[in-house]
Design an enzyme around this catalytic site. Structure first.
Site, PDB file in Angstrom:
ATOM      1  N   CYS A 220       0.830  -1.207   0.000  1.00 28.93           N
ATOM      2  CA  CYS A 220       0.000   0.000   0.000  1.00 28.93           C
ATOM      3  C   CYS A 220       0.863   1.255   0.000  1.00 28.93           C
ATOM      4  O   CYS A 220       0.471   2.281  -0.554  1.00 28.93           O
ATOM      5  CB  CYS A 220      -0.921  -0.002   1.219  1.00 28.93           C
ATOM      6  N   CYS A 425      13.687   7.216  -8.369  1.00 32.87           N
ATOM      7  CA  CYS A 425      12.347   6.681  -8.087  1.00 32.87           C
ATOM      8  C   CYS A 425      11.988   7.059  -6.654  1.00 32.87           C
ATOM      9  O   CYS A 425      12.516   8.024  -6.104  1.00 32.87           O
ATOM     10  CB  CYS A 425      12.299   5.170  -8.311  1.00 32.87           C
TER      11      CYS A 425
END
Length: 472
Positions: A220, A425
């Site tokens: 998540c 990233c």
């Protein structure tokens, strides 16, 4: 231990006082559970089954919180909770059993505080630890029914295998972003290796013989999650658990059911990009039990044992492609640069490549993450899209150019085709693979163009360069 007490157990050896199956319901129980007892198919007998049942909820997060609320509200006699994490602020939008005032507390203890306010009658058993091959059997053996409310495939396979070995029914669910799934397994529970009729539905391995690729196993924290989506799956888990316990299907049996229910995977999803699209529920029929199943099929008794699980056989991390943990240093040192070094050597020009057009910063985060902030001048190509482009180029046998990967607004000056590309990233994992892919496609021009990973991603950028950066 009296009703409403909490037994804290970190090693899986906790116990609870059994309920009297012959006693009448108390006045408080009659009043508290009256609305569910008058539902057709329930009544006093079913309620007594609930009062005498023991349920283990593994995971006190987005799935475990709503599941636990309805399990407790229904009057399940003993409720065990397993989780080794603490409450964080980012949990609260979906983990409805916690509160701002309990940030920093162990999740299990926080959730029990909430559940006691809802219903003080059940016995609550707190296992403030993570489930693992070493303690899984001790934990699961104490309970009648297991709810898998965890968030990773390796743990799901572990829980399912142990439930098969201990003949425990399992309600397994998962949720990420805007979709969720739930399935009931090993119910009614039957001995491992029983070939005629049971267990039906099958175990997790029968449904999912192979785990998803390691790079597709998103948490998540990486992919995001909407609270109502995971909440629906948790509530559905509670509904399945109550149904199983009230009907007595949790009791192990060597006799296969006469009319077994076909295993069904319930899927829920909706789209945030199209507000006119309705949410959808789909029920997919799963394949029946497989004779060749590693966990419950023919010959499984020799392959899968409790002793083997404790020894690390099978190795669940290896099976799910995570045996060495998250990739940390797959690139050589010359292919990596820290955020601090990037600022000093690149942005400030100490390596002679400062200024617009002198280098390119490729940010591979999803656009939602990118929208909150980025390195100055960075262009966004989400990791998934980059991999898709790479695969498309490879299939076509083409020789790619920078323009095939980077957005059209990125202009490379004539004669400067070998300007370096710095890839970043979120946490420094996807960017390393992106560097490898870009080199595989030949965009490094045989080593003439530097393609460098900014180590640690935007998380490290916040730590080393800009503490105010909104890292999500």
């Amino acid at each position: 231990m009296q009703n409403g007490d909490t037994n804290t157990d970190q090693n899986g050896s906790g116990s609870s006082v059994p309920r009297d199956t012959s006693r009448p319901l108390t006045e408080e129980e009659l009043d508290r559970y009256s609305r569910q007892m008058i539902v057709p198919g329930m009544g006093k007998e079913a309620q007594l089954r609930l009062l005498n049942a023991k349920v283990l909820i593994i995971g006190a997060g987005g799935l475990g919180c709503p599941a636990a609320q309805y399990i407790a509200g229904a009057g399940i006699g003993t409720i065990g909770l397993v989780d080794g994490d603490i409450v964080e602020r980012s949990n609260l939008h979906r983990q409805v059993g916690h509160a701002t005032s309990r940030i920093g507390q162990p999740k299990v203890l926080s959730l029990i505080t909430h559940l006691k306010g809802l219903n003080p009658l059940p016995n609550y058993v707190a296992h403030t630890c993570h489930i693992s091959p070493l303690n899984a059997a001790n934990l699961i053996a104490q309970y009648d029914l297991i709810l898998d409310c965890t968030d990773n495939p390796a743990t799901r396979y572990l829980i399912s295998d142990v439930c098969v070995l201990l003949e425990k029914p399992l309600v397994s669910a998962a949720s990420v972003q805007t979709s969720g799934q739930i399935i009931v397994l090993n119910c009614p529970p039957t001995p491992q290796g029983l070939l005629e009729g049971g267990p039906y539905p099958p175990c997790y391995r029968c449904c999912f013989k192979k785990p998803p690729p390691a790079n597709a196993q998103l948490s998540c924290g990486e992919a995001g999650i909407l609270g109502p989506v995971v909440g629906l799956m948790g509530v559905a888990q509670a509904g399945e658990a109550i149904k199983i316990l009230a009907s007595g299907l949790h009791v192990p049996s060597t006799t296969p059911p006469k009319a077994p229910v076909e295993p069904t995977l319930l899927l829920y999803s909706y789209s945030l990009t199209s507000f006119l699209s309705p949410f959808t529920f789909r029920a997919l029929k799963m394949a029946p039990r497989k004779k060749s199943c590693f966990a419950c099929g023919e010959g499984s008794k020799g392959r899968l044992t409790l002793e083997g699980v404790k020894r690390g056989e099978p190795n669940y991390e290896f099976f799910c492609g995570l045996s060495s943990g998250p990739k940390q240093h797959v690139l050589s040192e010359e292919d990596r640069i820290t955020p601090k070094e990037f600022v000093e050597r690149v942005q400030q020009g100490k390596d002679g490549n400062s200024g617009k057009g002198k280098y390119v910063v490729l940010d591979t985060r999803e656009k939602e993450h990118f929208s909150f902030g980025s390195i100055a001048g960075a262009v966004n190509v989400p990791f998934g899209k980059l991999l898709s482009k790479a695969a498309q180029i490879k299939r076509g046998g083409e020789t790619p150019q920078v323009g095939d990967i980077l957005p059209p607004e990125v202009k490379i000056e004539e004669g400067k085709e070998d300007v370096p590309i710095y890839v970043v990233c979120r946490r420094g994992l996807d960017s390393q693979e992106a560097v490898e892919k870009l080199k595989e496609m030949g965009l490094d021009n045989g080593g003439k163009r530097k393609i460098v990973d900014i180590a640690g991603g935007m998380k490290a950028w916040k730590e080393q360069v800009d503490p105010s950066f909104p890292y999500l």
